[in-house]
Design a protein around this motif. Structure first.
Motif, PDB file in Angstrom:
ATOM      1  N   ILE A  96      38.503  38.809  46.980  1.00  0.00           N
ATOM      2  CA  ILE A  96      39.172  39.264  45.764  1.00  0.00           C
ATOM      3  C   ILE A  96      38.731  40.681  45.414  1.00  0.00           C
ATOM      4  N   ALA A  97      39.688  41.521  45.050  1.00  0.00           N
ATOM      5  CA  ALA A  97      39.383  42.896  44.623  1.00  0.00           C
ATOM      6  C   ALA A  97      39.119  42.906  43.121  1.00  0.00           C
ATOM      7  N   ARG A  98      37.969  43.407  42.719  1.00  0.00           N
ATOM      8  CA  ARG A  98      37.593  43.406  41.300  1.00  0.00           C
ATOM      9  C   ARG A  98      37.332  44.819  40.789  1.00  0.00           C
ATOM     10  N   ASN A  99      37.642  45.007  39.520  1.00  0.00           N
ATOM     11  CA  ASN A  99      37.416  46.291  38.860  1.00  0.00           C
ATOM     12  C   ASN A  99      36.966  46.074  37.426  1.00  0.00           C
ATOM     13  N   PRO A 100      36.107  46.951  36.920  1.00  0.00           N
ATOM     14  CA  PRO A 100      35.744  46.868  35.507  1.00  0.00           C
ATOM     15  C   PRO A 100      37.012  46.858  34.652  1.00  0.00           C
ATOM     16  N   GLY A 101      37.061  45.939  33.705  1.00  0.00           N
ATOM     17  CA  GLY A 101      38.216  45.853  32.817  1.00  0.00           C
ATOM     18  C   GLY A 101      39.293  44.888  33.292  1.00  0.00           C
ATOM     19  N   ASP A 102      39.175  44.382  34.519  1.00  0.00           N
ATOM     20  CA  ASP A 102      40.189  43.405  34.940  1.00  0.00           C
ATOM     21  C   ASP A 102      39.959  42.080  34.207  1.00  0.00           C
ATOM     22  N   ALA A 103      40.882  41.150  34.345  1.00  0.00           N
ATOM     23  CA  ALA A 103      40.772  39.877  33.620  1.00  0.00           C
ATOM     24  C   ALA A 103      39.458  39.190  33.979  1.00  0.00           C
TER      25      ALA A 103
END
Lengths: 134, 134
Positions: A96-103
């Motif tokens: 899974i690709a994750r980023n600050p501010g994602d759900a």
């Protein structure tokens, strides 16, 4: 691969991207995160250590290539990799690709709220981009 | 291993079980679940694919042996394996024993409520049991 049948729930919640040496690579139908699934085409495997040592090495390789491709396509901050199987026992590995501010950031994605399905064009575009990078 | 320093937060939240070929094996100080941590002793690795192919194979092997040992010690229903790193970027792999009815089942454990520290005797006993099975 003899006897392998994809679990119904995994099939319903995701779309085939391509077939790799060991795994089906699939896209989860939840546009909140770019979320891929690797399902080893081996009947009855529920834990990674149920696979033969060679298959475990293949899985590691395919998960690594998938993670790299997803990182290149999305430019994400972090890749999350997990094999849980509390709900669907058939062995499957999430990438899974994750980023600050994602759900849900920085928590995990599993079990969080409701899936937001892709429109077909967006899913097609993401799948094409991933396959190109593999 | 040159330049490897264990992240402070991982150090504070867990206790050393033993040193493996690649990883420090550690016990998370949260008695809600038998929860082990593998930390590859490699500086600056944040994603599994940052490791060399040989180290990736070692990690797969050590994670498999750890999962098998934890399964034997606890008799758990399911092993959860994950490498997230959204909070602590230093590469670390979680290996957790899960059972229906445990805290958060069937959801993931990360970010759930507050840790319930072990008393020293219980942690010692679990560590001894895991080491014996490795």
């Amino acid at each position: 691969m003899s006897g392998f049948v994809l679990n119904e729930r995994l099939e319903a919640e995701s779309r085939l991207v391509c077939i790799l040496g060991l795994c089906q690579l699939r896209l989860m139908n939840d546009s909140r995160w770019p979320w891929l699934l690797l399902v080893p085409r081996r009947a009855e495997a529920e834990e990674i250590y149920h696979l033969t040592p060679l298959d475990q090495t293949l899985l590691t390789f395919e998960a690594g290539e998938t993670a790299r491709a997803l990182k290149r396509v999305t430019g994400c901050r972090k890749i999350n990799v997990g094999a849980l199987g509390n709900v669907v026992a058939q062995l499957h590995v999430h990438v899974i690709a994750r980023n600050p501010g994602d759900a849900g950031w920085p928590g995990p994605v599993w079990g969080l709220g409701k899936a937001q399905p892709y429109d077909t064009n967006s899913a097609d575009a993401l799948i094409r981009a991933v396959v190109k990078e593999l």
